[in-house]
Design an enzyme around this catalytic site. Structure first.
Site, short mmCIF file in Angstrom:
data_model
loop_
_atom_site.label_atom_id
_atom_site.label_comp_id
_atom_site.label_asym_id
_atom_site.label_seq_id
_atom_site.Cartn_x
_atom_site.Cartn_y
_atom_site.Cartn_z
N HIS A 62 5.59 -0.15 0.62
CA HIS A 62 5.68 1.05 -0.20
C HIS A 62 7.06 1.24 -0.81
O HIS A 62 8.06 0.84 -0.23
CB HIS A 62 5.40 2.30 0.65
CG HIS A 62 4.12 2.23 1.41
ND1 HIS A 62 4.02 2.67 2.70
CD2 HIS A 62 2.88 1.78 1.08
CE1 HIS A 62 2.78 2.50 3.13
NE2 HIS A 62 2.07 1.95 2.16
N LYS A 72 15.70 4.72 2.98
CA LYS A 72 15.06 5.04 4.26
C LYS A 72 15.94 4.53 5.39
O LYS A 72 16.57 3.48 5.28
CB LYS A 72 13.68 4.38 4.38
CG LYS A 72 12.66 4.92 3.40
CD LYS A 72 11.33 4.20 3.55
CE LYS A 72 10.33 4.69 2.52
NZ LYS A 72 9.09 3.90 2.57
N TYR A 132 11.66 8.11 10.73
CA TYR A 132 12.59 7.70 9.69
C TYR A 132 13.03 8.84 8.79
O TYR A 132 12.29 9.78 8.53
CB TYR A 132 12.07 6.51 8.89
CG TYR A 132 10.69 6.65 8.30
CD1 TYR A 132 10.52 6.91 6.95
CD2 TYR A 132 9.56 6.46 9.08
CE1 TYR A 132 9.26 6.99 6.39
CE2 TYR A 132 8.30 6.54 8.53
CZ TYR A 132 8.15 6.81 7.18
OH TYR A 132 6.90 6.90 6.64
N ASP A 168 -3.38 0.22 1.11
CA ASP A 168 -2.41 -0.86 1.26
C ASP A 168 -3.04 -2.23 0.99
O ASP A 168 -2.38 -3.12 0.46
CB ASP A 168 -1.77 -0.85 2.65
CG ASP A 168 -0.76 0.29 2.80
OD1 ASP A 168 -0.37 0.90 1.78
OD2 ASP A 168 -0.37 0.57 3.94
#
Length: 188
Positions: A62, A72, A132, A168
């Protein structure tokens, strides 16, 4: 914290420095000043948490396009996962290169994922939990993904994914226009 360089430009594996005694240990996992001194983004607007019940669960690859591209900072807080990043910045000396590292609750390592990278992971144990920090808000209109097994990039996953969301699994093969990589031009 110890900021380890990786073979992919801008990506870091971050190791907390433990200070311990017979009670256990203390470690800092984030410090705005230390991140700034290391030349890393040090402002985050979201904290995300995911739980994957089954070993072999794949989440990724992603990313969001500029101007909503994200940094991230990923850590595994339960279980184990293999974290992967893919450089999509056309001006980068490592464009199209990937890097992966095992993040576990025990090793406490973190992956720093710069803007202009696709990111994903596969779980190595049951009940794996990822935590995260994200530098930009979720922008569904800027969301993109690259299929985990796109032959253009040849990411070498340590285990064959057994659980993949329909979304996905449906990401297309790499296409510069669809994937919007020109919008990452100039991102370092």
């Amino acid at each position: 914290m110890i900021f380890h360089e990786t073979p992919v430009d801008g990506v870091r594996v971050i190791e907390p420095e433990r200070r311990g005694d017979d009670r256990g240990f203390f470690a800092r996992v984030y410090c705005e000043r230390e991140f700034a001194e290391a030349g890393l983004v040090n402002h985050y607007v979201q904290v995300n948490n995911s739980l994957s019940a089954k070993k072999g669960t794949l989440r990724g690859m992603h990313y969001q396009l500029a101007p909503s591209s994200e940094v991230k900072l990923v850590r595994c807080v339960r279980g184990a996962l293999w974290d992967a990043v893919l450089d999509l910045r056309p001006d980068s000396p490592t464009f199209g290169k990937w890097f992966g590292a095992e993040l576990t609750a025990e090793n406490r390592l973190m992956m720093y994922v710069p803007r202009g990278f696709a990111h994903g992971f596969v779980t190595l144990t049951e009940d794996t939990e990822a935590f995260y920090l994200v530098s930009d808000f979720y922008a569904p209109q800027e969301e993109r993904g690259i299929r985990w097994n796109d032959p253009r990039f040849g990411i070498e996953w340590p285990v064959e994914p057994t659980e993949i969301s329909a979304k996905d699994a449906a990401w297309p093969d790499y296409d510069p226009e669809y994937h919007g990589v020109e919008r990452f031009r100039g991102i370092k």
